[in-house]
Structure formats: structure tokens, C-alpha cells
Motif scaffolding. Structure first.
Motif, mmCIF file in Angstrom:
data_model
loop_
_atom_site.group_PDB
_atom_site.id
_atom_site.type_symbol
_atom_site.label_atom_id
_atom_site.label_comp_id
_atom_site.label_asym_id
_atom_site.label_seq_id
_atom_site.Cartn_x
_atom_site.Cartn_y
_atom_site.Cartn_z
ATOM 1 N N LEU A 50 15.800 12.964 5.564
ATOM 2 C CA LEU A 50 14.520 13.580 5.895
ATOM 3 C C LEU A 50 13.888 12.848 7.073
ATOM 4 O O LEU A 50 13.873 11.612 7.115
ATOM 5 C CB LEU A 50 13.567 13.549 4.697
ATOM 6 C CG LEU A 50 13.626 14.780 3.777
ATOM 7 C CD1 LEU A 50 14.982 14.887 3.113
ATOM 8 C CD2 LEU A 50 12.524 14.734 2.722
ATOM 9 N N LYS A 51 13.343 13.652 8.016
ATOM 10 C CA LYS A 51 12.701 13.103 9.205
ATOM 11 C C LYS A 51 11.349 13.786 9.407
ATOM 12 O O LYS A 51 11.231 14.995 9.234
ATOM 13 C CB LYS A 51 13.558 13.354 10.453
ATOM 14 C CG LYS A 51 14.898 12.624 10.504
ATOM 15 C CD LYS A 51 15.704 13.077 11.708
ATOM 16 C CE LYS A 51 16.929 12.225 11.949
ATOM 17 N NZ LYS A 51 16.581 10.924 12.585
ATOM 18 N N LYS A 52 10.351 12.994 9.804
ATOM 19 C CA LYS A 52 9.048 13.551 10.140
ATOM 20 C C LYS A 52 8.359 12.624 11.126
ATOM 21 O O LYS A 52 8.388 11.390 10.955
ATOM 22 C CB LYS A 52 8.179 13.729 8.889
ATOM 23 C CG LYS A 52 6.846 14.437 9.152
ATOM 24 C CD LYS A 52 6.090 14.685 7.862
ATOM 25 C CE LYS A 52 4.717 15.286 8.134
ATOM 26 N NZ LYS A 52 4.802 16.664 8.682
ATOM 27 N N SER A 98 16.665 18.617 -8.444
ATOM 28 C CA SER A 98 15.380 18.506 -7.758
ATOM 29 C C SER A 98 15.293 17.129 -7.121
ATOM 30 O O SER A 98 15.553 16.121 -7.776
ATOM 31 C CB SER A 98 14.219 18.711 -8.731
ATOM 32 O OG SER A 98 14.173 20.038 -9.202
ATOM 33 N N ALA A 99 14.954 17.097 -5.844
ATOM 34 C CA ALA A 99 14.818 15.838 -5.107
ATOM 35 C C ALA A 99 13.424 15.778 -4.504
ATOM 36 O O ALA A 99 13.082 16.581 -3.632
ATOM 37 C CB ALA A 99 15.879 15.735 -4.016
ATOM 38 N N VAL A 100 12.619 14.852 -4.998
ATOM 39 C CA VAL A 100 11.278 14.637 -4.461
ATOM 40 C C VAL A 100 11.316 13.328 -3.676
ATOM 41 O O VAL A 100 11.549 12.261 -4.251
ATOM 42 C CB VAL A 100 10.215 14.561 -5.575
ATOM 43 C CG1 VAL A 100 8.819 14.429 -4.965
ATOM 44 C CG2 VAL A 100 10.294 15.792 -6.480
ATOM 45 N N VAL A 101 11.114 13.421 -2.366
ATOM 46 C CA VAL A 101 11.282 12.264 -1.485
ATOM 47 C C VAL A 101 9.928 11.880 -0.891
ATOM 48 O O VAL A 101 9.211 12.714 -0.343
ATOM 49 C CB VAL A 101 12.283 12.569 -0.356
ATOM 50 C CG1 VAL A 101 12.496 11.329 0.517
ATOM 51 C CG2 VAL A 101 13.620 13.049 -0.939
ATOM 52 N N SER A 152 0.845 -1.194 0.000
ATOM 53 C CA SER A 152 0.000 0.000 0.000
ATOM 54 C C SER A 152 0.880 1.242 0.000
ATOM 55 O O SER A 152 2.048 1.194 0.388
ATOM 56 C CB SER A 152 -0.922 0.025 1.221
ATOM 57 O OG SER A 152 -0.225 0.493 2.360
ATOM 58 N N GLN A 153 0.312 2.364 -0.416
ATOM 59 C CA GLN A 153 1.079 3.597 -0.488
ATOM 60 C C GLN A 153 1.482 4.097 0.893
ATOM 61 O O GLN A 153 2.485 4.793 1.034
ATOM 62 C CB GLN A 153 0.284 4.672 -1.230
ATOM 63 C CG GLN A 153 1.112 5.895 -1.590
ATOM 64 C CD GLN A 153 0.500 6.726 -2.686
ATOM 65 O OE1 GLN A 153 -0.397 6.278 -3.387
ATOM 66 N NE2 GLN A 153 0.972 7.948 -2.829
ATOM 67 N N ASN A 154 0.719 3.754 1.922
ATOM 68 C CA ASN A 154 1.062 4.190 3.279
ATOM 69 C C ASN A 154 2.489 3.827 3.659
ATOM 70 O O ASN A 154 3.168 4.578 4.363
ATOM 71 C CB ASN A 154 0.110 3.562 4.299
ATOM 72 C CG ASN A 154 -1.139 4.391 4.508
ATOM 73 O OD1 ASN A 154 -1.106 5.609 4.429
ATOM 74 N ND2 ASN A 154 -2.253 3.721 4.768
ATOM 75 N N PHE A 155 2.950 2.655 3.214
ATOM 76 C CA PHE A 155 4.237 2.144 3.664
ATOM 77 C C PHE A 155 5.267 2.074 2.544
ATOM 78 O O PHE A 155 6.324 1.471 2.710
ATOM 79 C CB PHE A 155 4.043 0.777 4.320
ATOM 80 C CG PHE A 155 3.077 0.829 5.471
ATOM 81 C CD1 PHE A 155 3.445 1.412 6.670
ATOM 82 C CD2 PHE A 155 1.781 0.359 5.330
ATOM 83 C CE1 PHE A 155 2.551 1.492 7.728
ATOM 84 C CE2 PHE A 155 0.877 0.447 6.375
ATOM 85 C CZ PHE A 155 1.257 1.011 7.574
ATOM 86 N N SER A 156 4.967 2.696 1.412
ATOM 87 C CA SER A 156 5.935 2.794 0.322
ATOM 88 C C SER A 156 6.768 4.055 0.498
ATOM 89 O O SER A 156 6.310 5.054 1.047
ATOM 90 C CB SER A 156 5.215 2.834 -1.029
ATOM 91 O OG SER A 156 4.536 1.621 -1.272
ATOM 92 N N ALA A 157 8.002 4.000 0.018
ATOM 93 C CA ALA A 157 8.903 5.149 0.127
ATOM 94 C C ALA A 157 9.792 5.185 -1.109
ATOM 95 O O ALA A 157 9.918 4.197 -1.841
ATOM 96 C CB ALA A 157 9.751 5.051 1.394
ATOM 97 N N GLY A 158 10.412 6.334 -1.334
ATOM 98 C CA GLY A 158 11.309 6.430 -2.474
ATOM 99 C C GLY A 158 11.691 7.858 -2.769
ATOM 100 O O GLY A 158 11.374 8.776 -2.008
ATOM 101 N N SER A 165 9.041 16.978 -0.202
ATOM 102 C CA SER A 165 8.726 15.697 0.420
ATOM 103 C C SER A 165 7.231 15.465 0.366
ATOM 104 O O SER A 165 6.438 16.400 0.311
ATOM 105 C CB SER A 165 9.218 15.640 1.876
ATOM 106 O OG SER A 165 8.505 16.565 2.681
ATOM 107 N N ARG A 166 6.858 14.210 0.363
ATOM 108 C CA ARG A 166 5.451 13.804 0.445
ATOM 109 C C ARG A 166 5.310 12.891 1.647
ATOM 110 O O ARG A 166 5.810 11.769 1.606
ATOM 111 C CB ARG A 166 5.012 13.067 -0.839
ATOM 112 C CG ARG A 166 5.187 13.897 -2.095
ATOM 113 C CD ARG A 166 4.148 15.008 -2.158
ATOM 114 N NE ARG A 166 4.226 15.735 -3.426
ATOM 115 C CZ ARG A 166 4.957 16.794 -3.661
ATOM 116 N NH1 ARG A 166 5.718 17.291 -2.671
ATOM 117 N NH2 ARG A 166 4.972 17.394 -4.824
ATOM 118 N N PRO A 167 4.731 13.358 2.779
ATOM 119 C CA PRO A 167 4.139 14.679 2.980
ATOM 120 C C PRO A 167 5.214 15.746 3.193
ATOM 121 O O PRO A 167 6.386 15.431 3.400
ATOM 122 C CB PRO A 167 3.299 14.482 4.243
ATOM 123 C CG PRO A 167 4.052 13.445 5.012
ATOM 124 C CD PRO A 167 4.617 12.504 3.986
#
Length: 289
Positions: free
Chosen positions: A152-154, A173-176, A98-104, A120-122
Motif C-alpha cells: 500500500l502506498k499513499k 480481510s486485510a485492514v492496513v 504516537s498514532q501518527n507514526f504507528s503502522a500495522g 486502509s487507515r487512511p
């Protein structure tokens, strides 16, 4: 007029040779860490991961990444990138069910002067560059040429560390994308010599509403990453339903009475089990007596 015509011909010929030597094409690298996936550029299939594609048109593009597994757990991920001459745009994903636990992250260059724009997203994630805090996303910084470590930390999400390479004459550009932390708060509430119970609290209430999604997230993180977090064998939701994460391993532990760990999937403010969940927990404890 003849001179002008010859000049035009020479100019066209020069550009033709330059394009052959240094073609105006883009390059894209896509990696999905835990499975093979199809990669689509503007809805056209360009290959499967791990992917290195060249001869791609320059400019802005939509990228869609789909898991190859043809099951109910198949997943599609969408992002965007920019392909720039003489650079390689990269996308790296940890693709969960699921997208909740995907990262990249998606990294791409444009002409500019050694700046990095971090999204970052979010958003509103804390940004550290080479272990020094620099602000929160969205954020634009000037960095020296070379490799830097971006972290990145949140709160409520797993940390994401990305190596970035600053090049002369380009801005990066870095979109994390950050994955939710399925172990946001873990508290031991009951144990004996062989089996222990922990409450898992999440401030994200939707996790408690969809226990199967939460279970998949815990299972995915435990299988995919080495972690200092407690490793769970069984999870229980508020209805008393139990989820065995590895049935073979669980049966072996029951037979050998090996140390086992159970987690209760609680809402943000819950500090004890529901009656149904407690009934399930008592039955599990009896199996280890």
C-alpha cells in the motif's frame, strides 16, 4: 419414536465427537515489533506479546493493545478482528509513541471464495498485488490460492508491505494502518565540511504545530527501520528549540568533529528558517568550527 430418539442421540453424539476433533474455537496471533504489549479481547486481558492464543470464542471481537511501559509515552491501539473456525487471525504492529507514526495490519478470514477485501487507515491508498497496481482502497479482489505480496502506498505516508495467504474456501480481510512519513520532503539548505542543515516540510500541518510529536516520529523511524533517508542528529523547531536525538552520540561527534546532520521542522510552505531557528543553527555550526 424410539428410532427418532436414537437418531437424535446419535446426531448429538456425532457432533460432540466432531467438536472434540475439530473444536469450534478461534486462534489469534499478535506481534508488536519494538516492545512488549498487553492484549485485551473485548476488554479482557488475554496475554502479552508476542501472543498466540487459542480456545477463543468465534465471531467478531474488539482488540485493544497497550504498551507495557508505564510512562508518559505509553500507548494504546484499538482494532477489530473476526475469529473463524480452522483459521488464525493475525495482528502485527509497529507501535510508535504516537498514532501518527504507528503502522500495522489486522488479517482475518471468513467463509467465502478466495477474495481479499483491503481497507486502509487512511483510505484511498494505492494497492499493488505482486508488484501490479490494482486500484485504491477500499478494494475487493479475487486472487489465486497461495501467498501474495500486498503493498500500500499513499502520499505523505510510509509504504506498508504485507504478505497475505489466500486459502481455499475463505475470504480474507486485510485492514492496513499506515504511518505518516516524517521525512515527506527533505531539502539541504546549508552545509560546511562537518555539519549540514536540511529543511523538513510536511503537508500535514499538525506536525509543525506539535514539534515534539514530529521529533518522536523521526527518532522512532530512524531507530526502528533501515532507511535511505538522511539520519538526523539534531532537530530545530520554529521557536529555536533544539532536540538532540542521541546525546551520547552527539557529544562524541562534537568532540571528534564528525559529520553531523541537523533538520529544521518547517511548515508546508516554509523555505527558510525563522530568526529564532537560524540563531540556534548558527550556534550549532560554531561548535563544529
Amino acid at each position: 419414536a424410539v428410532v427418532i430418539s436414537l437418531g437424535i442421540v446419535a446426531f448429538i453424539g456425532f457432533n460432540f465427537i466432531q467438536d472434540k476433533l475439530n473444536p469450534r474455537i478461534g486462534q489469534l496471533s499478535v506481534n508488536v515489533s519494538n516492545q512488549k504489549a498487553k492484549v485485551f479481547l473485548d476488554d479482557s486481558l488475554i496475554g502479552t506479546t508476542p501472543l498466540y492464543a487459542k480456545n477463543l470464542p468465534l465471531g467478531d471481537h474488539r482488540i485493544r493493545i497497550e504498551s507495557e511501559k508505564n510512562t508518559s509515552k505509553s500507548f494504546s491501539w484499538q482494532t477489530s478482528t473476526t475469529l473463524t473456525k480452522s483459521t488464525i487471525s493475525t495482528i502485527d504492529l509497529d507501535l510508535a509513541p504516537s498514532q501518527n507514526f504507528s503502522a500495522g495490519e489486522s488479517l482475518y478470514f471468513q467463509p467465502g471464495n478466495k477474495t481479499v477485501s483491503i481497507l486502509s487507515r487512511p483510505d484511498n491508498a494505492v494497492v499493488l498485488i505482486d508488484q501490479k497496481e490494482r486500484g485504491k482502497t477500499p478494494l475487493t479482489l479475487t486472487l489465486e490460492k497461495g501467498v501474495h505480496q500486498l503493498l500500500l502506498k499513499k502520499e505523505g505516508f510510509l509504504d506498508r508491505e504485507v504478505p497475505i495467504n489466500m486459502e481455499e474456501g475463505y475470504k480474507l480481510s486485510a485492514v492496513v494502518y499506515l504511518a505518516r512519513n516524517p521525512f515527506e520532503k527533505v531539502t539541504k539548505i546549508d552545509s560546511n565540511n562537518k555539519i549540514s542543515l536540511f529543511i523538513l516540510n510536511s503537508l500535514y500541518n499538525n506536525l509543525a504545530k506539535d514539534s515534539s510529536d514530529w521529533v518522536e516520529g523521526i527518532d522512532f523511524i530512524q531507530q526502528s527501520f533501515n532507511s535511505s533517508q538522511t539520519k538526523f542528529d539534531v532537530l530545530i523547531d520554529s521557536s529555536g528549540k533544539s532536540y538532540i536525538l542521541n546525546k551520547t552520540e552527539w557529544e562524541n561527534k562534537k568532540q571528534s568533529k564528525s559529520v553531523s546532520t541537523v533538520g529544521y521542522l518547517a511548515r508546508a510552505s516554509e523555505t527558510k528558517l525563522t530568526e529564532a531557528a537560524n540563531s540556534t543553527w548558527q550556534k550549532l555550526k560554531e561548535e563544529f568550527n
